[in-house]
Write a protein that holds these residues in place. Structure first.
Motif, PDB file in Angstrom:
ATOM      1  N   CYS A 213       0.841  -1.199   0.000  1.00 15.29           N
ATOM      2  CA  CYS A 213       0.000   0.000   0.000  1.00 15.29           C
ATOM      3  C   CYS A 213       0.879   1.254   0.000  1.00 15.29           C
ATOM      4  CB  CYS A 213      -0.860  -0.065   1.260  1.00 15.29           C
ATOM      5  SG  CYS A 213      -1.464   1.496   1.876  1.00 15.29           S
TER       6      CYS A 213
ATOM      7  N   CYS B 275      -6.399  -1.589   6.595  1.00 18.23           N
ATOM      8  CA  CYS B 275      -5.511  -1.768   5.444  1.00 18.23           C
ATOM      9  C   CYS B 275      -4.900  -3.165   5.465  1.00 18.23           C
ATOM     10  CB  CYS B 275      -4.403  -0.717   5.426  1.00 18.23           C
ATOM     11  SG  CYS B 275      -3.334  -0.925   3.991  1.00 18.23           S
TER      12      CYS B 275
ATOM     13  N   CYS C 197      -0.856  -3.320   4.507  1.00 21.64           N
ATOM     14  CA  CYS C 197       0.041  -2.857   5.575  1.00 21.64           C
ATOM     15  C   CYS C 197       0.003  -3.820   6.764  1.00 21.64           C
ATOM     16  CB  CYS C 197      -0.318  -1.428   6.001  1.00 21.64           C
ATOM     17  SG  CYS C 197       0.127  -0.197   4.748  1.00 21.64           S
TER      18      CYS C 197
ATOM     19  N   CYS D 120       0.751   2.699   6.176  1.00 24.56           N
ATOM     20  CA  CYS D 120      -0.323   3.631   6.515  1.00 24.56           C
ATOM     21  C   CYS D 120      -0.933   3.259   7.863  1.00 24.56           C
ATOM     22  CB  CYS D 120      -1.377   3.676   5.408  1.00 24.56           C
ATOM     23  SG  CYS D 120      -2.618   2.367   5.468  1.00 24.56           S
TER      24      CYS D 120
HETATM   25 ZN    ZN Z   1      -1.834   0.736   4.035  1.00 28.35          ZN
END
Ligand code: ZN
Length: 263
Positions: free
Chosen positions: A196, A251, A254, A246
């Motif tokens: 990401c 997410c 991540c 992030c």
């Molecule tokens: Zn992320």
């Protein structure tokens, strides 16, 4: 309203006329531009030695019923999207997420496009560079640009779309992902898929001293040597293996990088 000549004058300030440049751009960020995306593409071609832009095609992606663990894929849930996938063909337009400008670059008669079914790039004066891309090494063209002292140009966009940071993550041995794409000859496995990029703007302060920044209309243009992007990303990940991830709780990519580091 920005005229074509305003774009030429602005891009000339970057002094990239003999450089290979990987460019990322948002037309909307510039406000009104006479001639729109075509004007922008012509100005980029006129002021840069070679121009490469991502023409990724996410609608080719399919997911098998099972695959590698910790791959940020929910295999059973993803099955429902497979029927929407389309096989890659070289004339497939760039994904709308890429913006209008890469698609207009791709349509130029002088432009070549690499053949990765998800992560293709289009470029002018960059045929050999684009040919280095393989299924296993989707960001090889960016390494070529780095080896040739090339630059990154962010035109009205920030580092969250800076593909060179993905190359550097791979060089830092950060976890990469496996994805799959439909092609005319069946489904192919695409290793080396990046994580990401939502946290990439965190790199901006360390890159600022190496960045040329100019304002054109409502857009900020930033340009920097791709080698500096690689060096600063490697530094950041060496200092903190979680750097540039992030902080969105949902997410998946991540989270998978964090999970991989626990081992
Ligand atoms: Zn992320």
């Amino acid at each position: 309203m920005l005229e074509y000549n305003d774009l030429i004058l602005a891009f000339q300030e970057l002094k990239l006329n003999d450089k290979a440049v990987i460019a990322h751009a948002s037309l909307r960020a510039f406000g009104q531009v006479a001639g729109g995306a075509d004007s922008m593409v012509t100005a980029l071609m006129y002021t840069m030695g070679a121009v490469i832009m991502p023409t990724h095609t996410y609608k080719t992606m399919v997911t098998p019923a099972s695959g590698p663990a910790n791959n940020a894929v929910n295999y059973s849930r993803a099955q429902q999207w497979n029927r929407l996938a389309e096989p890659f063909d070289p004339n497939m337009p760039a994904d709308v997420m890429m913006g209008l400008i890469p698609e207009h670059l791709r349509q130029r008669p002088q432009a070549k496009r690499s053949m990765h079914p998800i992560l293709s790039f289009a470029g002018v004066n960059a045929a050999k560079t684009l040919q280095t891309q393989t299924l296993e090494n989707p960001f090889a063209p960016l390494m070529e640009v780095a080896n040739a002292d090339g630059w990154v140009a962010l035109l009205g966009v920030d580092h969250t779309v800076n593909t060179a940071i993905h190359l550097a993550e791979k060089l830092a041995k950060r976890k990469q992902f496996t994805r799959w794409a439909l092609t005319e000859s069946g489904t192919v496995t695409c290793p080396g898929f990046p994580g990401c990029s939502a946290g990439f703007e965190a790199l901006e302060p360390t890159l600022r001293p190496h960045t040329i920044t100019i304002q054109t209309g409502s857009a900020t243009i930033r340009a920097m040597p791709i080698r500096m992007v690689i060096v600063k990303t490697l530094d950041a990940i060496k200092k903190d293996p979680l750097a540039l991830l992030c902080d969105r709780a949902d997410c998946e990519r991540c989270a998978a990088v964090r999970e991989g580091l626990k081992g």
